[in-house]
Design an enzyme around this catalytic site. Structure first.
Site, PDB file in Angstrom:
ATOM      1  N   ASN A  29     105.072  17.966  45.535  1.00  0.00           N
ATOM      2  CA  ASN A  29     104.221  19.115  45.157  1.00  0.00           C
ATOM      3  C   ASN A  29     104.413  20.299  46.116  1.00  0.00           C
ATOM      4  OD1 ASN A  29     102.947  18.259  47.471  1.00  0.00           O
ATOM      5  ND2 ASN A  29     100.945  17.911  46.541  1.00  0.00           N
ATOM      6  N   GLU A  50      98.764  20.677  51.776  1.00  0.00           N
ATOM      7  CA  GLU A  50      98.816  20.551  50.322  1.00  0.00           C
ATOM      8  C   GLU A  50      98.737  21.927  49.662  1.00  0.00           C
ATOM      9  OE1 GLU A  50      99.656  17.843  49.152  1.00  0.00           O
ATOM     10  OE2 GLU A  50      98.555  16.112  49.921  1.00  0.00           O
ATOM     11  N   HIS A  62     104.356  20.120  49.469  1.00  0.00           N
ATOM     12  CA  HIS A  62     103.665  20.091  50.767  1.00  0.00           C
ATOM     13  C   HIS A  62     104.661  19.953  51.913  1.00  0.00           C
ATOM     14  CE1 HIS A  62     103.033  15.479  50.349  1.00  0.00           C
ATOM     15  NE2 HIS A  62     103.746  15.623  51.445  1.00  0.00           N
ATOM     16  N   ASP A 119     102.033  15.300  61.777  1.00  0.00           N
ATOM     17  CA  ASP A 119     100.753  14.877  61.207  1.00  0.00           C
ATOM     18  C   ASP A 119     100.437  13.413  61.501  1.00  0.00           C
ATOM     19  OD1 ASP A 119     102.798  13.885  59.599  1.00  0.00           O
ATOM     20  OD2 ASP A 119     102.325  15.159  57.894  1.00  0.00           O
TER      21      ASP A 119
HETATM   22  C1  GLP Z   1     104.600  12.839  53.635  1.00  0.00           C
HETATM   23  C2  GLP Z   1     104.573  13.502  55.023  1.00  0.00           C
HETATM   24  C3  GLP Z   1     105.509  14.686  55.046  1.00  0.00           C
HETATM   25  C4  GLP Z   1     106.790  14.276  54.358  1.00  0.00           C
HETATM   26  C5  GLP Z   1     106.537  14.166  52.879  1.00  0.00           C
HETATM   27  C6  GLP Z   1     107.693  13.579  52.097  1.00  0.00           C
HETATM   28  O1  GLP Z   1     103.364  12.675  53.066  1.00  0.00           O
HETATM   29  N1  GLP Z   1     103.296  13.907  55.501  1.00  0.00           N
HETATM   30  O2  GLP Z   1     105.722  15.102  56.389  1.00  0.00           O
HETATM   31  O3  GLP Z   1     107.789  15.231  54.567  1.00  0.00           O
HETATM   32  O4  GLP Z   1     105.319  13.516  52.631  1.00  0.00           O
HETATM   33  O5  GLP Z   1     107.799  12.213  52.309  1.00  0.00           O
HETATM   34  P1  GLP Z   1     109.080  11.371  51.961  1.00  0.00           P
HETATM   35  O6  GLP Z   1     110.122  11.768  52.931  1.00  0.00           O
HETATM   36  O7  GLP Z   1     108.676   9.936  52.120  1.00  0.00           O
HETATM   37  O8  GLP Z   1     109.466  11.707  50.574  1.00  0.00           O
END
Ligand code: GLP
Length: 245
Positions: free
Chosen positions: A136, A143, A138, A67
């Site tokens: 949540n 989402e 995702h 993304d």
């Molecule tokens: C982000 C990314 C995801 C990631 C998730 C968890 O927003 N878009 O690809 O896996 O949220 O992030 P983190 O590893 O910082 O907890």
């Protein structure tokens, strides 16, 4: 789904890196799906360390990131392109032309979504997709409520995601409200998935993933439909599971 339990973040990172390195050695032209966020940073450090000490080569590897924020060019320090260059690509021998991140500044985002989806297909799909998980549920930026049939698309970020990611920005107002992300079906087409889960903040998400029914309200639950998922989770993330079992 196979779950590997490890002690802490460092061990999760070591294990994940070992896993990826083994696959790269087996298939030097592997198509890797990569994630951003705090979770994979340690894994990328281990890949760099291994590359420098043992010489694992990424010259033939192609990567596709999950993304990108809408509105951020690759030079912006908070863009995922910048993150990937800075956390991994600049320190290994990968050909930058073979590293793909959706564009956050496309003139036509519908076209960019199609282009990205087609590009993955033209390369024969992703062999190994690395995933983190949002609290949540995702995956990528899909989402809760996202269709399991979704392909690469534009999303409105949930306020919980904006809050969670504000830690990387100077202030919350700077966090983009939209992103371009691989869809759930794009992720599910990967031949193999490696999900990394670390810390108490993710323990509820891991509990829900393993115990709740498969539902679009909790995007990561779709992974239970995939034939080849490995989860590497640390003790803090697994803590909630222990209480109930
Ligand atoms: C982000 C990314 C995801 C990631 C998730 C968890 O927003 N878009 O690809 O896996 O949220 O992030 P983190 O590893 O910082 O907890």
């Amino acid at each position: 789904m196979k779950i590997i339990e490890v002690k802490d973040y460092q061990q999760m990172s070591n294990k994940a890196a070992e896993y990826i390195i083994k696959k790269v050695i087996q298939n030097p032209s592997i198509k890797l799906g990569l994630a951003t966020g705090g979770t994979p940073v340690g894994t990328y450090k281990c890949l760099i360390d291994d590359h420098q000490k043992k010489g694992t080569s990424y010259q033939k590897v192609t990567t596709f990131n999950l993304d990108e924020y809408v509105g951020l060019p690759g030079e912006n320090k908070n863009s995922y392109r910048y993150f990937m260059n800075n956390q991994l690509f600049d320190y290994i021998d990968i050909n930058k032309a073979k590293t793909n991140v959706p564009s956050g500044i496309a003139a036509d985002f519908q076209e960019e979504c199609h282009r990205y989806e087609d590009l993955i297909n033209q390369h024969g799909g992703i062999d190994l997709q690395i995933l983190g998980i949002g609290s949540n549920g995702h995956i990528g930026f899909n989402e809760p409520g996202t269709s399991f049939a979704s392909k690469t698309h534009i999303v409105e970020l949930a306020s919980s995601t904006i809050q969670a990611n504000a830690r990387f920005f100077n202030k919350i107002e700077e966090v983009p409200t939209k992103a371009i992300t691989m869809g759930i079906s794009t992720i599910m087409k990967s031949k193999e998935i490696l999900l990394l889960v670390s810390g108490e903040k993710k323990s509820e998400a891991l509990f829900r993933l393993l115990n709740e029914e498969i539902s679009e309200n909790f995007p990561a639950s779709v992974l239970k439909n995939h034939p080849c998922v490995t989860i590497i989770a640390d003790k803090a993330a697994i803590a909630d599971l222990k209480v109930t079992t």
